[in-house]
Design a protein around this motif. Structure first.
Motif, mmCIF file in Angstrom:
data_model
loop_
_atom_site.group_PDB
_atom_site.id
_atom_site.type_symbol
_atom_site.label_atom_id
_atom_site.label_comp_id
_atom_site.label_asym_id
_atom_site.label_seq_id
_atom_site.Cartn_x
_atom_site.Cartn_y
_atom_site.Cartn_z
ATOM 1 N N ALA A 102 0.836 -1.191 0.000
ATOM 2 C CA ALA A 102 0.000 0.000 0.000
ATOM 3 C C ALA A 102 0.873 1.244 0.000
ATOM 4 N N ILE A 103 0.220 2.369 -0.197
ATOM 5 C CA ILE A 103 0.866 3.671 -0.132
ATOM 6 C C ILE A 103 0.375 4.368 1.133
ATOM 7 N N VAL A 104 1.307 4.929 1.890
ATOM 8 C CA VAL A 104 0.946 5.663 3.108
ATOM 9 C C VAL A 104 0.233 6.950 2.703
ATOM 10 N N GLN A 105 -0.980 7.137 3.205
ATOM 11 C CA GLN A 105 -1.772 8.323 2.920
ATOM 12 C C GLN A 105 -1.596 9.391 3.993
ATOM 13 N N PHE A 106 -1.479 8.942 5.244
ATOM 14 C CA PHE A 106 -1.432 9.873 6.371
ATOM 15 C C PHE A 106 -0.877 9.134 7.577
ATOM 16 N N ILE A 107 -0.158 9.840 8.420
ATOM 17 C CA ILE A 107 0.314 9.304 9.692
ATOM 18 C C ILE A 107 -0.108 10.298 10.759
ATOM 19 N N GLY A 108 -0.913 9.846 11.708
ATOM 20 C CA GLY A 108 -1.381 10.770 12.736
ATOM 21 C C GLY A 108 -2.326 10.119 13.718
ATOM 22 N N GLU A 109 -2.986 10.956 14.477
ATOM 23 C CA GLU A 109 -3.852 10.488 15.567
ATOM 24 C C GLU A 109 -5.136 9.864 15.031
ATOM 25 N N TRP A 110 -5.544 8.797 15.695
ATOM 26 C CA TRP A 110 -6.769 8.072 15.351
ATOM 27 C C TRP A 110 -7.335 7.476 16.626
ATOM 28 N N ILE A 111 -8.641 7.489 16.758
ATOM 29 C CA ILE A 111 -9.297 6.852 17.911
ATOM 30 C C ILE A 111 -9.931 5.558 17.429
ATOM 31 N N ASP A 112 -9.467 4.448 17.992
ATOM 32 C CA ASP A 112 -10.010 3.141 17.636
ATOM 33 C C ASP A 112 -11.467 3.094 18.107
ATOM 34 N N PRO A 113 -12.416 2.929 17.190
ATOM 35 C CA PRO A 113 -13.824 2.971 17.596
ATOM 36 C C PRO A 113 -14.248 1.802 18.487
ATOM 37 N N SER A 114 -13.544 0.691 18.408
ATOM 38 C CA SER A 114 -13.942 -0.455 19.233
ATOM 39 C C SER A 114 -13.451 -0.354 20.674
ATOM 40 N N THR A 115 -12.326 0.318 20.882
ATOM 41 C CA THR A 115 -11.765 0.416 22.235
ATOM 42 C C THR A 115 -11.773 1.836 22.793
ATOM 43 N N ARG A 116 -11.998 2.818 21.916
ATOM 44 C CA ARG A 116 -11.942 4.247 22.255
ATOM 45 C C ARG A 116 -10.523 4.664 22.668
ATOM 46 N N GLN A 117 -9.544 3.838 22.352
ATOM 47 C CA GLN A 117 -8.148 4.140 22.652
ATOM 48 C C GLN A 117 -7.605 5.103 21.594
ATOM 49 N N VAL A 118 -6.884 6.118 22.070
ATOM 50 C CA VAL A 118 -6.269 7.079 21.156
ATOM 51 C C VAL A 118 -4.922 6.525 20.703
ATOM 52 N N ILE A 119 -4.754 6.416 19.398
ATOM 53 C CA ILE A 119 -3.490 5.988 18.799
ATOM 54 C C ILE A 119 -2.860 7.245 18.218
ATOM 55 N N HIS A 120 -1.717 7.644 18.732
ATOM 56 C CA HIS A 120 -1.115 8.916 18.335
ATOM 57 C C HIS A 120 -0.366 8.845 17.017
ATOM 58 N N CYS A 121 -0.007 7.664 16.583
ATOM 59 C CA CYS A 121 0.809 7.547 15.371
ATOM 60 C C CYS A 121 0.288 6.416 14.483
ATOM 61 N N ALA A 122 -1.008 6.450 14.193
ATOM 62 C CA ALA A 122 -1.607 5.448 13.309
ATOM 63 C C ALA A 122 -1.191 5.732 11.874
ATOM 64 N N VAL A 123 -1.140 4.670 11.056
ATOM 65 C CA VAL A 123 -0.749 4.804 9.655
ATOM 66 C C VAL A 123 -1.959 4.434 8.797
ATOM 67 N N PHE A 124 -2.366 5.374 7.955
ATOM 68 C CA PHE A 124 -3.501 5.186 7.064
ATOM 69 C C PHE A 124 -2.956 4.751 5.706
ATOM 70 N N LEU A 125 -3.431 3.620 5.220
ATOM 71 C CA LEU A 125 -2.900 3.022 3.991
ATOM 72 C C LEU A 125 -3.990 2.869 2.938
ATOM 73 N N ARG A 126 -3.568 2.922 1.668
ATOM 74 C CA ARG A 126 -4.479 2.672 0.554
ATOM 75 C C ARG A 126 -3.697 1.943 -0.536
ATOM 76 N N PRO A 127 -4.336 0.977 -1.191
ATOM 77 C CA PRO A 127 -3.646 0.292 -2.290
ATOM 78 C C PRO A 127 -3.254 1.295 -3.380
ATOM 79 N N GLU A 128 -2.124 1.054 -4.016
ATOM 80 C CA GLU A 128 -1.717 1.930 -5.114
ATOM 81 C C GLU A 128 -2.774 1.884 -6.206
#
Length: 69
Positions: A23-49
Motif C-alpha cells: 500500500a501507499i501511506v496516505q497519512f500518519i497521525g492520531e486516530w481513535i479506535d472505535p472499538s476500544t476508544r483508545q487514542v493511537i497517536h501515530c496510526a498509519v492510514f494506507l491505501r492500495p496503489e
C-alpha cells in the motif's frame, strides 16, 4: 511511542504483513479506535496503489518497507 523509521512517511510504499498487501501511506497521525476508544497517536492510514479501500494500522512497527518498483 517509538520513533518512525526514515522510510515510513506519507507517499511511501509499504508492506502490511497482517493483510499481506502492499500500500501507499496516505497519512500518519492520531486516530481513535472505535472499538476500544483508545487514542493511537501515530496510526498509519494506507491505501492500495491506484485506489481502493483505505485501512488503518495502529502499530507502525508491524509494517515493512516494500521493495522499490
Amino acid at each position: 511511542m517509538s520513533r518512525l523509521p526514515g522510510w515510513l512517511h506519507e507517499g511511501a510504499r509499504v508492506l502490511d504483513p497482517g493483510k499481506d498487501r502492499e500500500a501507499i501511506v496516505q497519512f500518519i497521525g492520531e486516530w481513535i479506535d472505535p472499538s476500544t476508544r483508545q487514542v493511537i497517536h501515530c496510526a498509519v492510514f494506507l491505501r492500495p496503489e491506484g485506489g481502493g479501500k483505505e485501512w488503518i494500522v495502529a502499530d507502525h512497527q508491524a509494517l515493512r518497507q516494500a521493495d522499490a518498483q
